[in-house]
Design an enzyme around this catalytic site. Structure first.
Site, short mmCIF file in Angstrom:
data_model
loop_
_atom_site.label_atom_id
_atom_site.label_comp_id
_atom_site.label_asym_id
_atom_site.label_seq_id
_atom_site.Cartn_x
_atom_site.Cartn_y
_atom_site.Cartn_z
N LYS A 46 0.83 -1.22 0.00
CA LYS A 46 0.00 0.00 0.00
C LYS A 46 0.86 1.26 0.00
O LYS A 46 0.47 2.29 -0.55
CB LYS A 46 -0.96 -0.04 1.18
CG LYS A 46 -1.98 -1.18 1.05
CD LYS A 46 -2.91 -1.27 2.23
CE LYS A 46 -3.84 -2.47 2.06
NZ LYS A 46 -3.15 -3.77 2.23
N ASP A 95 -3.10 0.01 8.51
CA ASP A 95 -3.58 -1.23 7.91
C ASP A 95 -3.22 -2.34 8.90
O ASP A 95 -2.21 -3.03 8.75
CB ASP A 95 -2.90 -1.43 6.55
CG ASP A 95 -3.36 -2.69 5.84
OD1 ASP A 95 -4.48 -3.15 6.11
OD2 ASP A 95 -2.58 -3.24 5.03
N CYS A 99 -8.22 -6.53 6.45
CA CYS A 99 -8.73 -7.45 5.43
C CYS A 99 -9.61 -8.48 6.14
O CYS A 99 -9.49 -9.68 5.92
CB CYS A 99 -7.61 -8.09 4.62
SG CYS A 99 -6.35 -8.92 5.59
#
Length: 401
Positions: free
Chosen positions: A230, A293, A346
């Protein structure tokens, strides 16, 4: 399709490594394929697909297989594909008709979808009516999605260059840099990959960097950067102008980020291991944008990591939720007032996603922030990985007065 002893043996050896030695499926397959350079593309595809599918459907196969021998697992998997087994001694006792008959009698979703009971209960309780379609989607094979490196090429130009190499792809709507392959190919061997024209990155994952609304010249921190996928996307969105600090508590992961940045033609990426809380404190209010993240269960990416089903348990998910809470209590201090932070996972579980964000915003530290937007991407709705993305703004001092 004819079976050959050497490739079936390779599948069995891989299963032994994954289940007996608790190795990660992707690493095992990589190692097995490297062990015999003489295998052609068809053999390699057969081995990789067979291993992944047997791992994916392990519980169902185990239930239907005459024994726990890995050759018998393979044989059971093979007849479930409506294929004929050769007369090998390893497959003795496997009766395709019986296996298909027993399968038709199974009604329990956890067995049919090949997941542990705890996962069935957790998914059902947290996702309700959506769980059935979601787990069904997560048991499908993942598509190969590329992200065009816009520092080096336009997506449309990349599509043309790929087609010249007989790699066909389509352009999905709503994902500005994505290309989806029509057929699985090993794109890592292409000269286009070596030249840094693209990365392999799921379409849902590409939404994360876009949510940060970065601009050239900004100072951006990716605080859980891992191998830097990312961060590379952020650098492209920033036109390689400004500064990106890629950080992680596991410093060894950042080495890969440096190599990938070099290949992509990125010069604004720096790496910094998080050695203690002091690392975070030294960067107090230094970032225009902050990406969290965070580590998570990975339940949204079961398509590409089916062995996660057998490595996870309720305790490991509880532990990762504690870690998510700790990250949210400490890392946002690195963001400047008026800056934007993205919290992403995720995962498809509300307990890792909106519930964590709600708890953070209700905390003392969280009073300085406001939720701008949140998106829960479910696999059965998007066709890609399951992801959660929350865009959060840090208030200015005047707003907190």
């Amino acid at each position: 399709m004819k079976l050959f002893p050497n490739t079936v043996n390779a599948v069995v050896k891989a299963l032994e490594e994954i289940f007996d030695n608790n190795r990660y499926a992707d690493k095992v397959i990589e190692k097995v394929l490297r062990s015999n350079p003489k295998w052609g593309a068809r053999d390699r595809a057969f081995i990789a697909e067979s291993v992944y599918e047997i791992v994916r459907w392990k519980r169902l196969i185990e239930k239907l297989s005459p024994s726990n021998d890995y050759y018998q697992w393979f044989g059971t998997y093979w007849v479930l594909q409506d294929r004929t087994l050769p007369d090998w001694r390893e497959f003795k006792g496997i009766n395709g008709e019986k296996i298909r008959h027993y399968r038709s009698k199974i009604s329990e979703r956890a067995i049919l979808q090949s997941i542990p009971d705890w996962m069935e209960e957790m998914g059902s309780s947290q996702l309700g009516d959506k769980w059935d379609e979601e787990i069904n989607s997560l048991n499908e094979q993942a598509q190969v999605v590329l992200r065009a490196n816009t520092l080096k090429t336009a997506r449309t130009d990349l599509k043309v260059k790929l087609e010249e190499l007989d790699v066909k792809a389509y352009i999905p709507r709503e994902y500005p840099d994505a290309l989806v392959l029509l057929k699985r190919k090993n794109v890592f061997r292409t000269p286009l990959f070596k030249e840094g024209l693209f990365e392999v990155q799921d379409a849902s994952s590409q939404m994360v960097a876009a949510a940060l609304e970065v601009e050239p010249g900004m100072r951006v921190i990716d605080a859980c950067a891992g191998a830097g996928g990312k961060a590379l996307h952020l650098a492209a969105l920033m036109e390689n102008k400004g500064r990106i600090l890629a950080m992680d508590t596991e410093g060894w992961k950042l080495q890969n980020a440096k190599l990938r940045a070099r290949r992509a033609g990125i010069s604004i990426l720096e790496t910094k291991p998080i050695e203690s809380n002091k690392t975070i404190k030294r960067l107090h209010e230094s970032a225009d944008r902050l990406l969290l993240d965070v580590p998570c269960s990975g339940l949204g990416v079961l398509k590409r990591n089916p062995d996660t089903k057998w490595k996870l348990n309720e305790e490991s998910i509880a532990k990762v939720q504690v870690l998510q809470k700790e990250i949210l209590s400490q890392y946002p201090s690195m963001l400047k007032p008026g800056g934007i932070m993205v919290y992403a996972t995720c995962s498809i579980l509300p307990s890792e996603n909106n519930k964590q964000v709600e708890a953070f915003l209700a905390s003392e530290n969280g009073q300085k922030f406001e939720l701008i937007e949140e998106t829960q991407v479910l696999s059965h709705e998007s066709g890609f990985d399951g992801f959660y993305i929350a865009k959060i703004r840090k208030k200015n001092l005047a707003e907190m007065a």
